[in-house]
Design a protein around this motif. Structure first.
Motif, mmCIF file in Angstrom:
data_model
loop_
_atom_site.group_PDB
_atom_site.id
_atom_site.type_symbol
_atom_site.label_atom_id
_atom_site.label_comp_id
_atom_site.label_asym_id
_atom_site.label_seq_id
_atom_site.Cartn_x
_atom_site.Cartn_y
_atom_site.Cartn_z
ATOM 1 N N THR A 1 -2.096 -12.813 -2.062
ATOM 2 C CA THR A 1 -2.670 -13.714 -1.073
ATOM 3 C C THR A 1 -3.424 -12.908 -0.026
ATOM 4 O OG1 THR A 1 -0.938 -15.334 -1.394
ATOM 5 C CG2 THR A 1 -2.119 -15.410 0.684
ATOM 6 N N PHE A 2 -4.713 -13.187 0.110
ATOM 7 C CA PHE A 2 -5.523 -12.494 1.109
ATOM 8 C C PHE A 2 -5.102 -12.933 2.515
ATOM 9 C CE2 PHE A 2 -8.371 -12.436 -2.612
ATOM 10 C CZ PHE A 2 -8.687 -11.091 -2.648
ATOM 11 N N ALA A 3 -5.139 -11.963 3.425
ATOM 12 C CA ALA A 3 -4.801 -12.253 4.815
ATOM 13 C C ALA A 3 -6.029 -12.214 5.720
ATOM 14 C CB ALA A 3 -3.752 -11.265 5.328
ATOM 15 N N ALA A 4 -7.175 -11.850 5.167
ATOM 16 C CA ALA A 4 -8.427 -11.823 5.924
ATOM 17 C C ALA A 4 -9.570 -11.761 4.919
ATOM 18 C CB ALA A 4 -8.464 -10.620 6.874
ATOM 19 N N ILE B 1 -13.989 -7.034 2.028
ATOM 20 C CA ILE B 1 -15.323 -6.429 2.122
ATOM 21 C C ILE B 1 -15.620 -5.590 0.883
ATOM 22 C CG2 ILE B 1 -15.087 -6.271 4.641
ATOM 23 C CD1 ILE B 1 -15.129 -3.141 4.154
ATOM 24 N N THR C 1 -11.767 -16.199 4.016
ATOM 25 C CA THR C 1 -10.593 -15.618 3.379
ATOM 26 C C THR C 1 -10.326 -16.437 2.123
ATOM 27 O OG1 THR C 1 -9.657 -14.983 5.513
ATOM 28 C CG2 THR C 1 -8.141 -15.094 3.637
ATOM 29 N N ALA D 1 -5.346 -18.867 -0.869
ATOM 30 C CA ALA D 1 -4.069 -18.244 -1.215
ATOM 31 C C ALA D 1 -3.611 -18.662 -2.607
ATOM 32 C CB ALA D 1 -3.006 -18.631 -0.190
ATOM 33 N N THR D 2 -2.949 -17.749 -3.290
ATOM 34 C CA THR D 2 -2.359 -17.953 -4.620
ATOM 35 C C THR D 2 -3.299 -18.709 -5.565
ATOM 36 O OG1 THR D 2 -1.191 -19.964 -3.920
ATOM 37 C CG2 THR D 2 0.002 -17.892 -3.727
ATOM 38 N N PHE E 1 -13.531 -2.188 -2.834
ATOM 39 C CA PHE E 1 -13.257 -3.547 -2.345
ATOM 40 C C PHE E 1 -12.047 -3.411 -1.421
ATOM 41 C CE2 PHE E 1 -10.702 -7.476 -3.162
ATOM 42 C CZ PHE E 1 -11.607 -8.429 -2.718
ATOM 43 N N GLN E 2 -12.272 -3.618 -0.137
ATOM 44 C CA GLN E 2 -11.187 -3.445 0.832
ATOM 45 C C GLN E 2 -10.691 -4.818 1.284
ATOM 46 O OE1 GLN E 2 -11.838 -1.841 4.984
ATOM 47 N NE2 GLN E 2 -10.755 -0.104 4.120
ATOM 48 N N TYR E 3 -9.372 -4.975 1.370
ATOM 49 C CA TYR E 3 -8.823 -6.303 1.621
ATOM 50 C C TYR E 3 -7.497 -6.209 2.350
ATOM 51 C CZ TYR E 3 -6.170 -4.866 -2.451
ATOM 52 O OH TYR E 3 -5.366 -4.151 -3.312
ATOM 53 N N LEU E 4 -7.129 -7.304 3.001
ATOM 54 C CA LEU E 4 -5.806 -7.435 3.606
ATOM 55 C C LEU E 4 -5.033 -8.480 2.823
ATOM 56 C CD1 LEU E 4 -7.139 -5.973 6.078
ATOM 57 C CD2 LEU E 4 -5.614 -7.307 7.510
ATOM 58 N N TRP E 5 -3.737 -8.231 2.644
ATOM 59 C CA TRP E 5 -2.928 -9.202 1.906
ATOM 60 C C TRP E 5 -1.512 -9.221 2.441
ATOM 61 C CZ3 TRP E 5 -2.559 -4.191 0.527
ATOM 62 C CH2 TRP E 5 -1.356 -3.733 0.026
ATOM 63 N N VAL E 6 -0.765 -10.266 2.029
ATOM 64 C CA VAL E 6 0.666 -10.294 2.325
ATOM 65 C C VAL E 6 1.411 -10.360 1.004
ATOM 66 C CG1 VAL E 6 0.377 -11.402 4.539
ATOM 67 C CG2 VAL E 6 0.826 -12.794 2.521
#
Lengths: 215, 154
Positions: free
Chosen positions: A67-70, A73, A178, A181-182, A210-215
């Motif tokens: 799941t992406f948090a933001a 890029i 963003t 999710a899922t 590919f840079q990303y934030l996730w939980v």
């Protein structure tokens, strides 16, 4: 990346014939991909020729677990510590990707030699919508193309009107949303690598990422 | 214990939460599902979806160079997320963030960021979940965080 006919999938790219430094800034005509550290399984990106007349070259794929948090890029860095670029500065002794990522004043107006375009959002923020291109990227592509900071492909969805320079945190493509999710998705992008008479030679190995934030 | 050592061996961190009930839950623990299978504890599943985001009393980040903690008094003010990069060489975690929103009107609060690249724990006293900034020069600011995903309600 190499000259026409210079690449081969069963030969490590470092052993290919050197690409001659051109008299004017232009694109490299071939793109090959080696996944992981295997130097024997190169795949030619047959839809790459350095022009804008393509739409399915590369994609980022994610499954329905993460799941992406933001907004993620796409950019390029000189090595795998992902440091800041030094726009316009050519290294004295190349060995990483700084010659490509930094660009050069005369050749690229201090933008990166590596350009990219991306389509839509990958997936929308909600509603289970996948953005899949069905037409060539088109748009403005030149050795000097590049916009400071982030640019985001339209959510319509569409390609960027002007290709972006991939230069670490200086110039990059950022998703407009963003992604949901899922929900599994694909984010399509195309690239073009330029070189020029003022680019430092050598084995140049930038990190396209590919840079990303996730939980 | 083994998973925390694995994290540290890679230079990575992990989150740990203590709930108002006193129960401890952590990223390096596993949970049994379908009666017999195990999986790692996940922030989205086991903190957000379970409703425990409202019951966090302390949120910790445990790093190879020491731990840091945030005391949480307001439900749905604590958050966590991680940053990674995917290249042709594979996927790599580059940072982990824990934070607490102190001003729900602005989204501002305090955050700790473990940077895997520099092996440094940064403290941001003005972290904002609506526009998370870069914690050191030369990196892309994460920008707006997805509030439902990280567990924050403004």
């Amino acid at each position: 990346m190499c000259g026409s006919g210079a690449g081969a999938g069963n030969i490590a790219s470092a052993a290919w014939p050197p690409y001659q430094q051109p008299v004017s800034t232009g694109v490299l005509p071939e793109c090959w991909v080696y996944l992981g550290s295997d130097n024997s399984g190169g795949l030619k990106v047959t839809t790459y020729d350095g022009t804008t007349a393509h739409y399915k070259q590369l994609l980022v794929s994610w499954d329905n677990l993460g799941t992406f948090a933001a907004a993620p890029i796409i950019s390029a860095w000189k090595d795998n510590t992902y440091p800041a670029a030094s726009p316009g500065t050519q290294p004295g002794s190349p060995g990483d990707g700084s010659a490509i990522v930094n660009g050069q004043t005369t050749d690229t107006s201090n933008t990166s030699y590596l350009k990219a375009n991306a389509y839509g959002r990958g997936t929308a923020a909600a509603g289970s919508v996948q953005d899949t291109p069905s037409a060539n990227a088109g748009g403005t592509l030149a050795g000097t193309s590049g916009t400071a900071g982030a640019v985001s492909p339209p959510v319509t969805p569409a390609w960027l009107a002007t290709w972006q320079s991939l230069q670490a945190a200086t110039q990059y493509i950022q998703d407009a949303v963003t992604p949901q999710a899922t929900f599994a998705g694909l984010w399509y992008f195309v690239i073009a690598l330029f070189t020029g008479p003022n680019m430092a030679g050598g084995v140049l190995v930038p990190q396209l990422g590919f840079q990303y934030l996730w939980v | 214990m083994l998973r925390s050592l694995q994290k540290f061996a890679y230079g990575e961190s992990y989150w740990r939460a203590i709930l108002t009930s006193g129960r401890e839950i952590s990223e390096v623990q596993t949970i049994t599902y379908n009666g017999r299978n195990k999986r790692p504890i996940l922030w989205l599943e086991d903190i957000i979806a379970s409703g425990d985001a409202a019951r966090i009393a302390e949120l910790w980040i445990c790093t190879p160079r020491g731990d840091a903690a945030l005391r949480i008094t307001e439900p749905y003010s604590a958050y966590q997320c991680q940053q990674g990069v995917l290249t042709l060489q594979g996927r790599r975690t580059t940072a982990q963030i824990i934070g607490r929103v102190d001003d729900k009107a602005s989204g501002r609060g305090v955050a700790f960021i473990w940077d895997v690249i520099t092996q440094t724990l940064y403290r941001d006293e003005s972290a904002n979940v609506t526009a998370f900034g870069a914690w050191r020069p030369g990196i892309v600011p994460p920008g707006a965080l997805s509030l439902p995903v990280i567990g924050v309600r403004l």
